[in-house]
Design an enzyme around this catalytic site. Structure first.
Site, short mmCIF file in Angstrom:
data_model
loop_
_atom_site.label_atom_id
_atom_site.label_comp_id
_atom_site.label_asym_id
_atom_site.label_seq_id
_atom_site.Cartn_x
_atom_site.Cartn_y
_atom_site.Cartn_z
N GLY B 21 6.45 5.04 -15.89
CA GLY B 21 6.98 6.09 -16.76
C GLY B 21 7.69 7.21 -16.02
N VAL B 64 -6.59 10.50 -9.25
CA VAL B 64 -6.64 11.97 -9.12
C VAL B 64 -7.97 12.55 -9.59
CG1 VAL B 64 -4.14 12.26 -9.30
CG2 VAL B 64 -5.57 12.47 -11.36
N ASN B 89 1.87 15.13 -12.12
CA ASN B 89 2.36 14.38 -13.27
C ASN B 89 1.29 13.48 -13.90
OD1 ASN B 89 4.55 12.85 -14.90
ND2 ASN B 89 3.63 11.26 -13.61
N TYR B 154 -6.55 15.53 -24.82
CA TYR B 154 -5.25 15.74 -24.20
C TYR B 154 -4.77 17.17 -24.40
CZ TYR B 154 -0.22 15.23 -23.33
OH TYR B 154 1.05 15.39 -22.86
N THR B 191 7.97 6.41 -23.08
CA THR B 191 7.06 5.83 -22.09
C THR B 191 5.78 5.41 -22.81
OG1 THR B 191 6.08 8.00 -21.70
CG2 THR B 191 7.89 7.34 -20.23
N MET B 193 2.99 6.71 -22.70
CA MET B 193 2.29 7.88 -23.23
C MET B 193 3.07 8.52 -24.38
SD MET B 193 1.00 11.30 -21.24
CE MET B 193 0.09 10.39 -20.02
#
Lengths: 523, 255
Positions: B21, B64, B89, B154, B191, B193
């Site tokens: 993405g 991450v 990102n 989110y 993408t 997402m």
């Protein structure tokens, strides 16, 4: 690493890493002595460009930036005020923020004479003895500038200054046309390529010379020195004649550090507080305080700030011009005049006017401070860009002007200070003389009331020959403690009409010299 | 202090979530501008496709939200050269009605979106504070203002990441003006997402890279959406004052 540092016995421990501590430590380390710098604040990152900002008030944020974390509580003429003073607490002390103005005192600042009687009868070291140390300090700090045309004494070790900006040239010519004697202000800035002129903020290169770049860093480079940062010395321990150890606190742990000699360089406010806080059975009045004068004789300079509109369109601020025409006038000690390094564009005028509004009755009206922005904007538009100057008025020592013993382990600095009548009188004279000297120029005084310069405290550990009227001897050693020395602005018995920095560096070199000559056993 | 800053470009960029993405598009766009890129992601195969024969892109495997693996990733990137640019990102957007979220799953999303961003920033700062120079770009979203349904984890974690930018500016801007930290909203992308008829990630990445290579202390704390700066919120009185005093600066653009 830490254990090795905290458990060994050092030749010298230097408390504080400002211009005094840094310079003393460097001279000792370069002579082969094993030196431990103990610094209350953090070493920080070398690349920081932090300005000294009064807007930061969270103590942990102040500490992280190398500012003294707590407020000063000052009772001035009986009125209490609390504020954050422009004081450092970190590697380089206050000097990493300074504008690096290293100016020489005049002979009459040290020597008594019939023509110019000295307020305390003279320093315990004569001008003739002290001047070579000023010269050495100037070399160490790479001072550049032009000699004062009014000076009757030589000024070696003065590198040529960078060329004056067009605006400063123009201003210099106008001042000369008034019969004044401006010169390129003496400043400890090496002007490396890419120099940002770090006046008022930390220099990320080895360009501005200060307690860090000209003191601690060269000392560490010899391999004879180490630095313990974030470590506050809480008490001096001793038997009444000597200091036998230091009690310090680091990361919640209590440490005991030992050395043959201890140099106090925590500043004119920090060092006496430590001595007073160390009062105990063996030092009933506090360490080195048989005279009762530790903390007393506190002096600040008065700042007489004014703006000049010299004409021309160069907007860059001056920090390049000094003049001593008003250093001694009508039999009175006044002081030198320096360009202050801020352009009086809209922003700065507004700040000063806001200060005036806040200090007057209008300050209590909500929104009144905002009103000051309008005249400032108009002034800026109508009168072009002014240069701001400051006259440094000498302050004289009084026993009742003092820094008080700390309360518990509070970092709050308590001060008691009275503006004496003679200071008011000299101030009126100074302002009249400034107005007279600049007759014909467009100018404006930016302050109404006396403004104490809390960035220049001095006098609280004064040196002198008489142990009843001084804390330190002329060589910087405490009268009554054989291995304790003072190497910060506390030693000044008078405040002179110039910034204390060069004098501190010179005396710091003398202290290191005396310790070096004494040998290892401190006899 | 410039657009297309030479000092930024002469160092190494680290991009998280570079396996697909927008992250893939950013890594490739930076490489085409001449930078060495450490492309961080969880899946070796996807990262290999991102690198796709470009000798400027080095795949680095890390999650991450696993802070030790991220520390190793930064050490691997150190071998490539001095770190001058971090693009945060990597993110998760689980579409989950609140009754399908557990406290654990909620915090796992937070650990990636907020924790990963903080961790990467903190590790980048260890490097950038030594030189006093760096650029950190946080891929952000407006999801926090009016959360969509089934988007709680989110929205909350990405919103918090914008607050993190403000907190970083409060801690760093006066000491390290040349470590420039800012937020960028790429827009709704086509993408995994994003949305099917969203913007092509390569198009958006062009703007992202333009912003990432723009090194100017005045950008710290700013937000850009796609190609245009978003002005900071200003009340009515403030806006009138700005008009009266003639204080109007045109909004910065990336195109």
């Amino acid at each position: 690493m830490s254990r090795e540092i905290t458990q060994r016995h050092w030749d010298v421990i230097v408390i504080g890493t400002g211009i005094g501590g840094g310079t003393t430590g460097r001279a000792l380390a370069e002579a082969g002595r094993k030196v431990l710098f103990v610094e209350k604040g953090p070493a920080g990152h070398r690349s920081e460009q932090t300005p000294l900002s009064p807007g930061i008030f969270v103590p942990e944020a102040r500490s992280a930036r190398g500012f003294w974390p707590a407020e000063v509580r000052a009772r001035v003429d009986g009125r209490e005020a609390r504020f954050f003073a422009p004081l450092g607490a970190g590697l380089g002390g206050s000097s990493v923020f300074y504008a690096a103005t290293l100016e020489r005192p005049e002979p009459h600042d040290l020597d008594h004479s019939e023509a110019r009687p000295h307020p305390t009868g003279g320093w315990p070291v004569s001008w003739t003895e002290f001047a070579p140390w000023l010269d050495r300090a100037q070399a160490l700090y790479r001072v550049c500038g032009t000699p004062d045309p009014l000076s009757e004494t030589p000024c070696p070790n003065l590198a040529p200054p960078p060329p004056l900006s067009r605006g400063d040239q123009h201003l210099t010519e106008r001042l000369r046309a008034q019969g004044l004697h401006p010169y390129a202000l003496h400043s400890a800035i090496a002007h490396l390529p890419g120099c940002k002129g770090c006046l008022g903020f930390k220099c990320p290169h080895a360009c501005k010379m200060d307690g860090r770049s000209a003191g601690v860093e060269p000392a560490l480079a010899t391999g004879n020195a180490a630095l313990l940062d974030r470590c506050a010395v809480t008490r001096l321990l001793g038997d009444g004649q000597r200091i036998t150890g230091l009690e310090a606190r680091r990361a919640g742990e209590v440490l005991t550090l030992t050395a043959d000699h201890v140099v106090l360089a925590g500043g004119a406010l920090g060092s006496p507080r430590l001595c007073l806080a160390s009062a105990c059975e063996t030092f009933p009045q506090g360490v080195a305080n048989t005279s009762g004068l530790v903390g007393r004789g506190l002096m600040f300079h008065l700042n007489e700030m004014f703006a000049i509109w010299p004409g021309g369109t160069d907007p860059s601020p001056s920090k390049a011009i000094g003049l001593r025409d008003l250093y001694w006038r009508e039999g009175q000690r006044l002081g030198m005049v320096q360009a202050m390094g801020v352009a009086a564009s809209y922003g700065e005028i507004a700040w000063y006017l806001r200060g005036l509004v806040e200090n007057s009755g209008l300050g209590r009206i909500p929104g009144a401070a905002g009103l000051s922005r309008i005249p400032a904007a108009i002034a800026a538009k109508l009168l072009g860009t002014a240069k701001i100057f400051v006259g440094l008025l000498e302050d004289l020592p009084y026993d009742d002007n003092r820094v008080l013993p700390p309360e518990g382990d509070s970092d709050e600095i308590a001060i008691d200070y009275r503006i004496h009548d003679e200071l008011r009188a000299r101030r009126r004279l100074f302002r009249r003389e400034i107005a007279r000297a600049l007759r014909g120029q467009r100018k404006m005084f930016l302050t109404r009331r006396p403004e104490l310069n809390f960035g220049h405290p001095s006098g609280t550990m004064r040196f002198g020959d008489d142990p009843a009227r001084a804390v330190l001897r002329g060589d910087g050693r405490a009268h009554d403690v054989a291995n304790l020395w003072g190497a910060d602005a506390g030693f000044f018995p008078t405040s002179m009409g110039v910034n204390p920095s060069l004098g501190i560096a010179a005396q710091a070199l003398r202290v290191a010299d005396a310790i070096n000559r004494e040998g290892r056993d401190g006899a | 202090m410039a657009r297309d800053d030479d000092r930024v470009k002469s160092g190494v960029a680290l991009v998280t979530g570079a396996g697909r993405g927008l992250g893939r598009a950013l890594a490739r766009a930076l490489a085409s501008r001449g930078m060495r890129v450490a492309a961080v992601g969880r899946d070796a195969q996807s990262l290999a496709e991102t690198a796709n024969g470009s000798d400027r892109i080095t795949p680095v495997i890390a999650d991450v939200s696993d802070f030790d693996s991220l520390r190793h990733a930064f050490e691997e990137a150190d071998a490539l050269g001095p770190l001058t640019l971090l693009i945060n990102n990597a993110a998760l957007y689980p579409r989950c009605d609140i009754f399908d979220e557990t406290p654990e799953s909620f915090m796992q999303t937070t650990r990636v979106n907020l924790g990963g961003s903080f961790a990467a920033t903190r590790m980048a700062l260890d490097r950038m504070a030594e030189t006093g120079f760096g650029r950190i770009l946080n891929v952000a979203t407006f999801a926090d203002l009016h959360p969509l349904p089934a988007s709680a984890a989110y929205s909350v974690s990405k919103g918090a990441a914008r607050i993190l930018t403000r907190a970083l500016v409060a801690d760093l801007a006066d000491r390290f003006p040349d470590i420039v930290i800012s937020d960028w909203m790429p827009g709704m992308l086509a993408t995994r997402m994003g949305i099917p008829d969203g913007l092509a990630p390569d198009q958006s990445a062009k703007w992202g890279v333009e912003l990432a290579l723009w090194h100017d202390p005045a950008l710290s704390g700013t937000s850009f959406e796609q190609a245009i700066e978003i002005p900071p919120p200003r009340g009515l009185k403030g806006r009138i004052k700005d008009r009266l005093l003639g204080r109007r600066r045109p909004l910065r653009r990336l195109d």
